[in-house]
Scaffold this active site. Structure first.
Site, short mmCIF file in Angstrom:
data_model
loop_
_atom_site.label_atom_id
_atom_site.label_comp_id
_atom_site.label_asym_id
_atom_site.label_seq_id
_atom_site.Cartn_x
_atom_site.Cartn_y
_atom_site.Cartn_z
N PHE A 265 13.71 53.18 44.08
CA PHE A 265 13.30 51.89 43.44
C PHE A 265 14.41 51.14 43.64
CE2 PHE A 265 16.46 54.36 40.74
CZ PHE A 265 17.70 53.46 40.45
N ARG B 188 27.50 49.27 26.06
CA ARG B 188 26.00 50.38 26.04
C ARG B 188 25.16 51.16 25.41
NH1 ARG B 188 25.77 51.68 31.16
NH2 ARG B 188 24.80 53.13 31.00
N ASN C 127 14.06 45.20 32.37
CA ASN C 127 14.61 45.70 31.71
C ASN C 127 15.63 45.60 30.85
OD1 ASN C 127 17.21 46.75 32.80
ND2 ASN C 127 17.11 48.66 32.20
N TYR D 48 24.10 46.80 43.71
CA TYR D 48 23.18 48.01 43.79
C TYR D 48 23.68 48.20 44.41
CZ TYR D 48 20.95 46.36 39.26
OH TYR D 48 20.89 45.69 37.62
N ARG E 20 17.26 46.34 24.59
CA ARG E 20 16.32 47.15 25.51
C ARG E 20 14.91 47.57 24.54
NH1 ARG E 20 19.87 50.06 29.53
NH2 ARG E 20 20.33 48.52 31.48
N GLU F 76 33.31 45.07 39.02
CA GLU F 76 31.73 44.08 38.67
C GLU F 76 32.19 42.77 38.28
OE1 GLU F 76 28.69 48.02 38.33
OE2 GLU F 76 29.08 46.65 36.29
N LYS G 172 18.93 39.61 33.03
CA LYS G 172 18.10 40.13 34.07
C LYS G 172 16.62 38.62 33.99
CE LYS G 172 19.15 44.91 34.77
NZ LYS G 172 18.84 46.54 34.94
N THR H 254 18.10 52.92 29.13
CA THR H 254 17.55 52.56 30.90
C THR H 254 16.03 52.01 30.02
OG1 THR H 254 19.81 53.06 32.04
CG2 THR H 254 17.41 51.94 33.46
N HIS I 158 21.72 44.40 32.10
CA HIS I 158 22.81 45.07 32.60
C HIS I 158 24.10 45.40 32.33
CE1 HIS I 158 25.37 47.67 36.36
NE2 HIS I 158 25.80 46.75 35.27
P1 CMP Z 1 20.42 48.82 35.30
O1 CMP Z 1 21.31 49.50 34.22
O2 CMP Z 1 20.67 47.77 36.35
O3 CMP Z 1 20.73 49.96 36.91
C1 CMP Z 1 20.17 50.43 38.03
C2 CMP Z 1 19.03 49.31 37.86
O4 CMP Z 1 17.66 50.12 38.58
C3 CMP Z 1 18.57 49.73 35.97
O5 CMP Z 1 18.92 49.01 35.46
C4 CMP Z 1 17.03 49.18 36.42
O6 CMP Z 1 16.72 47.66 36.24
C5 CMP Z 1 16.44 49.76 37.77
N1 CMP Z 1 15.37 50.51 37.28
C6 CMP Z 1 14.42 50.64 38.27
N2 CMP Z 1 13.75 52.02 38.22
C7 CMP Z 1 14.62 52.56 37.85
C8 CMP Z 1 14.87 54.75 37.49
N3 CMP Z 1 13.89 54.78 37.61
N4 CMP Z 1 15.66 54.82 36.95
C9 CMP Z 1 17.07 54.29 36.57
N5 CMP Z 1 16.70 53.07 36.53
C10 CMP Z 1 15.52 52.30 37.33
#
Ligand code: CMP
Length: 140
Positions: A59, A87, A114, A51, A104, A128, A11, A93, A117
């Site tokens: 968010f 994962r 973070n 997304y 992370r 994807e 990212k 996350t 992805h």
């Molecule tokens: P990702 O695995 O890319 O999938 C969705 C993304 O939303 C997540 O990682 C985070 O970068 C972002 N995100 C921001 N806020 C939140 C939240 N409260 N819960 C989950 N994902 C979030």
């Protein structure tokens, strides 16, 4: 165990801090092979579609703004049990909950920024991957 593919994004928070190589070293150290990779700047439309599952979440707008704030590196990773392995190596996350040694925990700045992805299922991985790569760009 069958060889599997998953989709990964390094990212904007990680590319901004010049961490592409460090993230890739963790992925490769976990036994994942980077069989496709390219650096792109996502458009707003690409990020919104990618997304889309989160579009009702509070968010969502900030996430799209963040994902289009700088370059990302989109990747296809291959290996035994690649979806679950990626994962595991990414960590939770929210970096506050991520295990020691995960990407992370090592690199993420916040739950939004973070660093990486990864697909959450083989089915979503296929969708994807196809969204960002032609079959001819993936060389296993
Ligand atoms: P990702 O695995 O890319 O999938 C969705 C993304 O939303 C997540 O990682 C985070 O970068 C972002 N995100 C921001 N806020 C939140 C939240 N409260 N819960 C989950 N994902 C979030």
């Amino acid at each position: 165990m069958a060889t599997e593919r998953t989709f990964s994004i390094i990212k904007p928070d990680a590319t901004r801090r010049n961490l592409t190589g460090k993230v890739n070293a963790v992925l490769e150290g976990a036994g994942l092979r980077i069989v496709a990779q390219k650096r792109i700047w996502m458009t707003t439309q690409q990020a919104e579609t990618f997304y889309g599952v989160h579009k009702e979440r509070p968010f969502f707008r900030d996430l799209v703004t963040f994902m289009t704030s700088g370059p990302v590196v989109v990747q296809v990773l291959e290996g035994d049990n690649a979806v679950a392995k990626n994962r595991e190596v990414m960590g939770a996350t929210n970096p506050a909950n991520a295990a020691e040694g995960t990407i992370r925990k090592l690199f993420a700045e916040s739950i939004e920024a973070n660093s990486v992805h990864g697909s959450d299922s083989p089915e979503n991985a296929a969708t994807e991957i196809a969204y960002f790569f032609a079959g001819t760009e993936i060389v296993g």
